[in-house]
Each structure stands twice: as C-alpha cells, then as structure tokens.
Write a protein that holds these residues in place. Structure first.
Motif, mmCIF file in Angstrom:
data_model
loop_
_atom_site.group_PDB
_atom_site.id
_atom_site.type_symbol
_atom_site.label_atom_id
_atom_site.label_comp_id
_atom_site.label_asym_id
_atom_site.label_seq_id
_atom_site.Cartn_x
_atom_site.Cartn_y
_atom_site.Cartn_z
ATOM 1 N N ALA A 2 0.821 -1.209 0.000
ATOM 2 C CA ALA A 2 0.000 0.000 0.000
ATOM 3 C C ALA A 2 0.855 1.259 0.000
ATOM 4 C CB ALA A 2 -0.918 0.007 1.223
ATOM 5 N N LYS A 3 2.089 1.142 0.468
ATOM 6 C CA LYS A 3 2.965 2.315 0.584
ATOM 7 C C LYS A 3 4.128 2.300 -0.399
ATOM 8 C CE LYS A 3 1.871 2.748 5.501
ATOM 9 N NZ LYS A 3 0.877 1.667 5.497
ATOM 10 N N HIS A 4 4.364 1.148 -1.029
ATOM 11 C CA HIS A 4 5.482 1.014 -1.955
ATOM 12 C C HIS A 4 5.000 0.313 -3.220
ATOM 13 C CE1 HIS A 4 8.375 2.005 1.285
ATOM 14 N NE2 HIS A 4 7.535 1.345 2.048
ATOM 15 N N PRO A 5 5.241 0.877 -4.394
ATOM 16 C CA PRO A 5 4.798 0.247 -5.643
ATOM 17 C C PRO A 5 5.362 -1.164 -5.789
ATOM 18 C CG PRO A 5 5.559 2.492 -6.036
ATOM 19 C CD PRO A 5 5.926 2.164 -4.623
ATOM 20 N N LEU A 6 4.545 -2.082 -6.274
ATOM 21 C CA LEU A 6 4.977 -3.460 -6.455
ATOM 22 C C LEU A 6 5.851 -3.575 -7.696
ATOM 23 C CD1 LEU A 6 4.761 -6.466 -5.674
ATOM 24 C CD2 LEU A 6 2.770 -6.608 -7.189
ATOM 25 N N ASN A 7 7.042 -4.108 -7.509
ATOM 26 C CA ASN A 7 7.948 -4.383 -8.613
ATOM 27 C C ASN A 7 7.673 -5.805 -9.098
ATOM 28 O OD1 ASN A 7 10.157 -5.062 -10.284
ATOM 29 N ND2 ASN A 7 11.534 -3.694 -9.166
ATOM 30 N N ARG A 8 6.815 -5.919 -10.080
ATOM 31 C CA ARG A 8 6.385 -7.249 -10.539
ATOM 32 C C ARG A 8 7.552 -8.063 -11.102
ATOM 33 N NH1 ARG A 8 0.373 -7.295 -13.026
ATOM 34 N NH2 ARG A 8 -0.647 -5.915 -11.534
ATOM 35 N N GLU A 9 8.395 -7.417 -11.860
ATOM 36 C CA GLU A 9 9.520 -8.130 -12.474
ATOM 37 C C GLU A 9 10.446 -8.709 -11.415
ATOM 38 O OE1 GLU A 9 13.353 -6.969 -15.229
ATOM 39 O OE2 GLU A 9 11.419 -6.018 -15.680
ATOM 40 N N GLN A 10 10.739 -7.926 -10.370
ATOM 41 C CA GLN A 10 11.623 -8.406 -9.310
ATOM 42 C C GLN A 10 10.967 -9.533 -8.510
ATOM 43 O OE1 GLN A 10 15.174 -7.091 -8.195
ATOM 44 N NE2 GLN A 10 14.644 -9.253 -8.126
ATOM 45 N N TYR A 42 -8.065 -4.925 5.299
ATOM 46 C CA TYR A 42 -8.893 -3.723 5.323
ATOM 47 C C TYR A 42 -9.008 -3.144 6.731
ATOM 48 C CZ TYR A 42 -10.534 -5.323 0.710
ATOM 49 O OH TYR A 42 -10.624 -5.736 -0.603
ATOM 50 N N TYR A 43 -8.458 -3.849 7.709
ATOM 51 C CA TYR A 43 -8.546 -3.390 9.097
ATOM 52 C C TYR A 43 -7.623 -2.190 9.325
ATOM 53 C CZ TYR A 43 -8.365 -3.474 14.214
ATOM 54 O OH TYR A 43 -8.424 -3.123 15.538
ATOM 55 N N TYR A 44 -6.373 -2.327 8.903
ATOM 56 C CA TYR A 44 -5.394 -1.272 9.159
ATOM 57 C C TYR A 44 -5.342 -0.211 8.057
ATOM 58 C CZ TYR A 44 -3.412 -3.714 13.181
ATOM 59 O OH TYR A 44 -3.231 -4.308 14.404
ATOM 60 N N ASP A 45 -5.706 -0.601 6.834
ATOM 61 C CA ASP A 45 -5.562 0.352 5.729
ATOM 62 C C ASP A 45 -6.667 0.157 4.696
ATOM 63 O OD1 ASP A 45 -4.638 2.282 4.067
ATOM 64 O OD2 ASP A 45 -2.660 1.406 3.728
ATOM 65 N N PRO A 46 -7.912 0.464 5.057
ATOM 66 C CA PRO A 46 -9.020 0.249 4.114
ATOM 67 C C PRO A 46 -8.940 1.136 2.881
ATOM 68 C CG PRO A 46 -9.773 1.463 6.049
ATOM 69 C CD PRO A 46 -8.381 0.992 6.348
ATOM 70 N N GLU A 47 -8.269 2.295 2.986
ATOM 71 C CA GLU A 47 -8.200 3.220 1.854
ATOM 72 C C GLU A 47 -7.373 2.663 0.694
ATOM 73 O OE1 GLU A 47 -7.545 4.113 5.003
ATOM 74 O OE2 GLU A 47 -9.393 5.230 5.420
ATOM 75 N N SER A 48 -6.522 1.706 0.976
ATOM 76 C CA SER A 48 -5.641 1.192 -0.077
ATOM 77 C C SER A 48 -6.190 -0.080 -0.734
ATOM 78 C CB SER A 48 -4.245 0.905 0.488
ATOM 79 O OG SER A 48 -4.283 -0.165 1.411
ATOM 80 N N ARG A 49 -7.472 -0.320 -0.615
ATOM 81 C CA ARG A 49 -8.054 -1.540 -1.183
ATOM 82 C C ARG A 49 -7.672 -1.782 -2.643
ATOM 83 N NH1 ARG A 49 -14.181 -2.448 1.183
ATOM 84 N NH2 ARG A 49 -13.709 -2.033 3.382
ATOM 85 N N PRO A 50 -7.806 -0.790 -3.532
ATOM 86 C CA PRO A 50 -7.491 -1.052 -4.943
ATOM 87 C C PRO A 50 -6.051 -1.511 -5.162
ATOM 88 C CG PRO A 50 -8.722 0.989 -4.724
ATOM 89 C CD PRO A 50 -8.345 0.574 -3.343
ATOM 90 N N VAL A 51 -5.094 -0.888 -4.456
ATOM 91 C CA VAL A 51 -3.689 -1.264 -4.607
ATOM 92 C C VAL A 51 -3.446 -2.660 -4.051
ATOM 93 C CG1 VAL A 51 -1.315 -0.647 -4.013
ATOM 94 C CG2 VAL A 51 -2.984 1.145 -4.489
ATOM 95 N N GLN A 52 -4.034 -2.945 -2.900
ATOM 96 C CA GLN A 52 -3.905 -4.282 -2.314
ATOM 97 C C GLN A 52 -4.473 -5.339 -3.249
ATOM 98 O OE1 GLN A 52 -5.022 -4.960 1.794
ATOM 99 N NE2 GLN A 52 -4.875 -2.794 2.278
ATOM 100 N N GLN A 53 -5.625 -5.073 -3.810
ATOM 101 C CA GLN A 53 -6.277 -6.044 -4.691
ATOM 102 C C GLN A 53 -5.457 -6.299 -5.955
ATOM 103 O OE1 GLN A 53 -10.207 -4.443 -5.301
ATOM 104 N NE2 GLN A 53 -10.852 -4.848 -3.196
ATOM 105 N N GLU A 54 -4.874 -5.239 -6.483
ATOM 106 C CA GLU A 54 -4.038 -5.391 -7.680
ATOM 107 C C GLU A 54 -2.830 -6.280 -7.387
ATOM 108 O OE1 GLU A 54 -1.519 -2.587 -10.836
ATOM 109 O OE2 GLU A 54 -2.739 -1.663 -9.261
ATOM 110 N N SER A 55 -2.190 -6.038 -6.245
ATOM 111 C CA SER A 55 -1.052 -6.851 -5.846
ATOM 112 C C SER A 55 -1.465 -8.301 -5.586
ATOM 113 C CB SER A 55 -0.407 -6.262 -4.585
ATOM 114 O OG SER A 55 0.595 -7.116 -4.076
ATOM 115 N N PHE A 56 -2.555 -8.477 -4.884
ATOM 116 C CA PHE A 56 -3.045 -9.815 -4.554
ATOM 117 C C PHE A 56 -3.328 -10.605 -5.831
ATOM 118 C CE2 PHE A 56 -6.648 -12.242 -2.178
ATOM 119 C CZ PHE A 56 -5.801 -13.315 -1.971
#
Length: 259
Positions: free
Chosen positions: A71-79, A99-113
């Motif tokens: 949520a705080k650092h862009p995911l480096n997919r290649e690495q 979503y407990y600690y950082d519900p605002e970052s749902r879209p970023v979390q979902q993309e990474s997941f």
C-alpha cells in the motif's frame, strides 16, 4: 516432531541468542521442531532474509509482498517474479488483503493480490494468505484467480468458520492456527478450531509476534510452536502426538517443494 509453518526468523531479536540466528534454530530443534518456513513480507528485505537462513537445511523460505507494505510502496512485478522463481522459494506470499489497518488502499492491495495469485499458478507454488476484515473479497479473488490450482493457506487465522469452510471446500486450502488460539479471550477462534478437520490444519508461531500461552508477553520463537499444537490438541480432544503428526503431514502435502 513439529513444523512451524509461518515464522519471520529475520525479525527475531537475536540478543538472547548471543546474536546468532543459529541459537534460535538450535532452540527450535531442541523443542522437536523439524522444519520452519520463513516468510517474506517485502522485496527490500528478501535478499537479506534469504542469506540469513541459507545455511539451515531445516528452514525454507517464501517470497511475497505483504498487503500493508504494498500500500505504501509500488509493487515491482519483475523483481517479485524473478525471486519467486528461485528453487529455494517454496511458496508465494505472504500476500492478501487487510482492510482493518488500511481500508483506503483496497485497490492497490487487490491489484497486488491478483498478481500474486497469477504468479503462484504460473510457478505452481502455494499461496500464503494474510486476511483481515476482508473475508468476502479474499475468497472471491482466490476463486476468480483459480487459486485451487496452486493451493495455499490462510495463515494466522482469526476469521469466521464460514470463511474457513469456504477456503477448504471451494479452494482446497489449509487453515493455519497461531498462538492467538491460546489467548483467554479467543473463545470464538477455539470454536472454529474445534469445528475444522485436523486434516486441514497447520500450526505456526508467526514469530517474533503472538507468543502463545504460557509465553504470552515474551518475544515469540519457533520453539514455542509446540504450545500451539497443545492448544489445538486440547480444543479438539486429541493427543499432542496426533496433532504434531497430522499438521506436519499437512505441511509437506501443501509445500511440496520443501526438501
């Protein structure tokens, strides 16, 4: 013999062990822990973690990015893909949704997941899932991503019986129990443990956090996983030997690349 299916050896304070990780490993071995899975949570920390545990044949590693980190650092997919493909990496994660600690970052979390699920299927390595206050989305994304192909575990489980059953029945996943189950106020979790089949349970410490009773308040370590097993045995009316044997067998059935 026990298996600690989820620990963070690189996060443990080594001062009580003369500054050496070997002291932590020796303590675990003395407590009849035959294997430990050390979990990756960031790409920044992965190289150091990998190097620290490389000398121990009874320690395996995973590679992934925790949802609260991504949520705080862009995911480096290649690495991530490069390191996850290493032969010593036996699993992908920990990943998931929080979503407990950082519900605002749902879209970023979902993309990474979503990417972690795709990668796990591509590499045929099981997923290690962190989920908190995200029951419906976690199960939905795992099903949409066909995570049953690679398999996985919901680690440090504290959610509902219904969620656990969905993960088992629809995804062929395992449920991992931590020291939280031994806490006095964890009545609902113990009810979940009692209801679930032992053939679908793993045990873990999540050390250095969540030390089980009677060590609560101390820093956790893999040697304490036997207390988690004892809690499971007491709740389910089984012997400690039964829990140790079956949860260890479950671990090796899921993490097939563990040597």
């Amino acid at each position: 013999m026990f298996v600690d299916s989820h620990c963070h050896l690189d996060k443990i304070n080594l001062e009580p062990f003369n500054g050496k990780l070997s002291g932590v490993i020796d303590a675990a071995r003395a407590a009849k822990v035959q294997h430990m899975l050390c979990i990756g949570v960031t790409l920044d920390d992965f190289p150091s973690m990998r190097e620290q545990v490389a000398e121990f044949p009874d320690v395996s590693i995973s590679c992934g990015v925790h949802p609260l980190y991504v949520a705080k650092h862009p995911l480096n997919r290649e690495q991530l893909a490069q390191w996850a493909a290493l032969p010593e990496v036996v699993a992908i994660g920990e990943t998931g949704l929080d979503y407990y600690y950082d519900p605002e970052s749902r879209p970023v979390q979902q993309e990474s997941f979503q990417y972690h699920i795709e990668l796990a299927n591509e590499l045929d390595k099981p997923l290690i899932i962190h989920t908190r206050d995200a029951r419906e989305d976690t199960i939905a994304m795992l099903r949409e991503g066909q995570a049953e192909r690679c398999g996985g575990v919901l680690h440090c489980f504290t959610e509902s019986l219904e969620m656990a059953q969905q993960a088992i029945e629809h995804l062929d996943f395992y449920i991992s129990i931590s020291g939280i189950a031994s806490f006095r106020n964890a009545t609902e979790l113990r009810d979940v443990v009692k209801a679930l089949p032992l053939e679908r349970l793993l045990i873990e410490t999540d050390s250095p956090w969540l030390a089980p009773v009677p060590h609560r308040g101390k820093e956790n370590q893999p040697a304490y996983v036997s207390e988690v097993a004892k809690c499971v045995a007491d709740v389910k009316g089984l012997t400690l030997a039964e829990v140790a044997e079956t949860t260890s067998e479950n671990f090796y059935n899921l993490f097939k690349r563990v040597r």
